[in-house]
Each structure stands twice: as C-alpha cells, then as structure tokens.
Design an enzyme around this catalytic site. Structure first.
Site, mmCIF file in Angstrom:
data_model
loop_
_atom_site.group_PDB
_atom_site.id
_atom_site.type_symbol
_atom_site.label_atom_id
_atom_site.label_comp_id
_atom_site.label_asym_id
_atom_site.label_seq_id
_atom_site.Cartn_x
_atom_site.Cartn_y
_atom_site.Cartn_z
ATOM 1 N N LYS A 105 -9.458 -63.967 -17.799
ATOM 2 C CA LYS A 105 -10.646 -64.317 -17.242
ATOM 3 C C LYS A 105 -11.203 -65.782 -17.893
ATOM 4 C CE LYS A 105 -11.478 -59.539 -16.306
ATOM 5 N NZ LYS A 105 -12.033 -58.201 -16.634
ATOM 6 N N GLY A 134 -11.824 -56.978 -12.867
ATOM 7 C CA GLY A 134 -12.644 -55.710 -12.659
ATOM 8 C C GLY A 134 -13.025 -54.982 -13.873
ATOM 9 N N SER A 136 -12.404 -52.877 -16.832
ATOM 10 C CA SER A 136 -11.264 -52.240 -17.230
ATOM 11 C C SER A 136 -11.126 -52.474 -18.761
ATOM 12 C CB SER A 136 -10.238 -52.897 -16.296
ATOM 13 O OG SER A 136 -10.099 -54.061 -16.457
ATOM 14 N N ALA A 138 -8.689 -51.655 -21.678
ATOM 15 C CA ALA A 138 -7.298 -51.282 -21.975
ATOM 16 C C ALA A 138 -7.148 -49.735 -22.306
ATOM 17 C CB ALA A 138 -6.524 -52.370 -22.753
ATOM 18 N N LYS A 189 -19.562 -63.138 -17.171
ATOM 19 C CA LYS A 189 -20.015 -61.871 -17.470
ATOM 20 C C LYS A 189 -19.761 -61.832 -19.170
ATOM 21 C CE LYS A 189 -15.770 -59.705 -17.715
ATOM 22 N NZ LYS A 189 -15.301 -59.027 -19.208
ATOM 23 N N ASP A 242 -17.826 -55.201 -13.599
ATOM 24 C CA ASP A 242 -17.414 -55.950 -14.849
ATOM 25 C C ASP A 242 -18.731 -56.373 -15.926
ATOM 26 O OD1 ASP A 242 -15.484 -56.613 -16.488
ATOM 27 O OD2 ASP A 242 -14.737 -58.143 -15.316
ATOM 28 N N ARG A 253 -15.628 -56.679 -26.713
ATOM 29 C CA ARG A 253 -15.346 -57.693 -27.953
ATOM 30 C C ARG A 253 -16.435 -58.630 -27.780
ATOM 31 N NH1 ARG A 253 -9.813 -57.483 -25.962
ATOM 32 N NH2 ARG A 253 -10.222 -59.343 -25.087
ATOM 33 N N VAL A 277 -10.519 -64.844 -31.119
ATOM 34 C CA VAL A 277 -11.760 -65.291 -30.216
ATOM 35 C C VAL A 277 -11.967 -64.583 -28.986
ATOM 36 C CG1 VAL A 277 -13.002 -67.397 -29.320
ATOM 37 C CG2 VAL A 277 -11.614 -67.837 -31.272
ATOM 38 N N GLU A 279 -13.450 -64.141 -25.135
ATOM 39 C CA GLU A 279 -13.534 -65.116 -24.274
ATOM 40 C C GLU A 279 -14.761 -65.895 -23.917
ATOM 41 O OE1 GLU A 279 -11.310 -66.689 -22.961
ATOM 42 O OE2 GLU A 279 -9.220 -65.580 -23.342
#
Length: 331
Positions: A105, A134, A136, A138, A189, A242, A253, A277, A279
């Site tokens: 993303k 979407g 999620s 991990a 987002k 999301d 993060r 870093v 995103e």
C-alpha cells in the site's frame, strides 16, 4: 491450486500460513539465511516470531523455482513493501506469469505512482493484475482469527480466481473493479493513523480521536475520488475498514509513529525503534505533493506532513486543525 507468495515479511508469512492448509503454497524470501533458518525451525523468527509454520508450506530463496511453482494457472501474490514492488516487477520481466496480485500500500516516493501504475509501467497491460487490501494485522491472520479483505481488479476472471483461492473458514474476500479506490484507501489511511497516534499520545480524548478518524475518511474520499476512485469504495473494507483498524489497533506501526511524535521523540529514533519506516511516513510527502498539484484540500495530511518534515510540533498540528474555519460537514 499452486500459489507463490513473493515476500517473507510478516504479512506474506501470515497469508502463506492461512492458505497452506488448502493449497500448494510456496513462500519466497530474498534473504537465503532467513529462509534457511525458517525452514529448519519452521518459524520465521525475523519477521513473524512465535508462530509455527505449517509443514505443508514450502519455503525458498530461489526466485526461478518460486515463479515456476505458479505454473500456467496458479496465483502469484506479491507481499513486498511498496518500495520493493518496482524492483520485484522488473525481476519478473523475463518470466511468463499468469497473473499478479500485490498486497502493498502507498505511493511510490519519487514518481507518486500507485502500485497498479508501477506494475503496468514495468510489466505492461496484458497480465491480469489486482490489489488485495483491507483491514488485516499479520499476527491475527497467523492466529487464524477472522478477517475480511477486498480484491480489486479490472479483470473479472482474476477477481474470481482470488476469491476462490483466498476465501476460507476465517477469511472472507469481497471483490470490486475499483483498483484506484482500494489503493488510495490503503495508502492514505496510514497518514491518518499517524495523526490519530498523535491525538492519543497527547491524551486529547476519545472525542478528538473519533472526530479525526471521521474527518479523515472525508479527506480520503475527497482525494480518492479526485484521482478516479468511487465514493462507495471508501465506505468499504479498503477505506473505512482499514482506516479504523490502523488508527485504533495497538499493532499499527503508523499509529506508533504518532504516539512517539507526541512523546517528543524524533522521527529517526522512532524509525530505529520500529526497525523500518512505516508506510505513512513515505506516503505523507507524496500525498501532500499530489494534493497541492491538483488543488485538493487535505488539512490532516498537510498537518501530519508538517510535523514529519517541516519541524512543526504535534500540538501545533492540533491547534492548526482546530483553528480552521467552520464549514459544511460534507465540504
């Protein structure tokens, strides 16, 4: 079905675990030492520690073998970071791949391109391609907890293939042809999650958090529609879904970046603590530039970018947003 996942980070590993019980799955990672250790321990101790890898899951650092595993009718999933998408797509150029679906993303830093634009630029328009996105985390996918994602592609056959392959007991897959909307929702987002982390870190309360997330959704929608997405997409999993998860989840993060900034930490220190870093940091600069070029009003994004890159203090960000002129809510 034969499925290859390129990228053995947390998300790629978790998705491979989810699919390995009903498909022939190969997980490829670039670092041979990491993949060898994961094979021996049956655990990805570097990127997803604490979860045993299914015995049925194949692991490899051999790129050609991973692509060969897909065959002519399998599924190729790309789970690298956005920064790794172009190099990986270039690595795929010599191969005849049946399709490609990416999970990353964001906007490319230098070109400000979305993932589908990068893939088309490198691999052309003939390969069926799509984005899987979407809400999620991990770790939750690895635990087998319920999750819902959206597959976006202009190719109906690929959408059906992904739904049939990925849809399972704990994972629902919805489909759409709005690739731009899904990608924009997944990218912007992350910026708003940084803003929410700042709000939470400054202890400004749940009212402020709710207001920011809600106005953030308006901002995402305004930006996404201007780029060619559809309004309704931003009310779905890749938009609102999301956004809510990334802004409120403790595993986010990007939210951790905002929390750190509110505590007075420098961005460099936060990145060091995270190990990479987030995103949203990369994305904020690209979205600010794109919005300025197109004349799109993005107050939250601009405020976050000012904190990240211009030296503004987090409390100044909040003050600037609160000082904006009153307006119609849908404006």
């Amino acid at each position: 079905m034969n499925i290859t996942i390129l990228g053995a980070g947390a998300w790629g590993t978790a998705l491979a675990m989810s699919l390995a019980d009903r498909h022939s799955v190969m997980l490829w990672g670039r670092d041979a030492a990491v993949m060898q250790e994961a094979e021996q321990r049956r655990e990805n101790t570097v990127y997803l520690p604490g979860f045993r890898l299914p015995d049925s899951l194949s692991l490899s650092s051999d790129f050609s073998a991973a692509i060969a595993h897909v065959g002519t009718d399998g599924l190729l999933l790309v789970a690298t970071s956005l920064a790794g998408l172009r190099p990986l797509a270039m690595q795929l150029q010599p191969y005849a791949i049946p399709n490609i679906v990416w999970l990353c993303k964001g906007f490319e830093a230098d070109t400000h391109l979305l993932p589908h634009q990068i893939v088309r630029e490198v691999l052309g328009n003939d390969i069926p391609a799509g984005a899987l996105s979407g809400p999620s985390f991990a770790q939750e996918v690895a635990q087998g907890l319920p999750c819902a994602l959206a597959i976006a592609s202009d190719n109906a056959a690929l959408r059906e293939l992904v739904v049939s392959a990925v849809h399972g007991p704990s994972m629902r897959i919805y489909s759409t042809d709005d690739v731009i909307g899904v990608e924009v929702g997944g990218a912007v987002k992350n910026i708003l999650a940084i803003a929410t982390g700042i709000i939470d870190g400054l202890k400004l309360g749940m009212n402020a958090r709710a207001a920011l997330i809600t106005r953030g959704l308006v901002e995402i929608t305004r930006f996404g529609v201007a780029l060619g997405g559809r309004t309704e997409t931003f009310m779905g999993l890749a938009g609102m879904g999301d956004l809510i998860l990334t802004c409120t989840g403790d595993l986010s993060r990007n939210r951790k970046v905002g929390l750190g900034l509110a505590q007075g930490k420098k961005l460099e220190q936060i990145v060091t603590e995270l190990g990479h870093v987030a995103e949203g940091v990369r994305c904020a600069q690209a979205v600010r530039s794109l919005a300025a070029e197109r004349g799109i009003d993005m107050p939250i994004t601009n405020a976050v970018a000012a904190v990240l890159f211009d030296g503004d203090l987090p409390r100044e960000m909040v003050g600037r947003l609160l000082a904006r002129d009153a307006r119609n809510e849908m404006a």
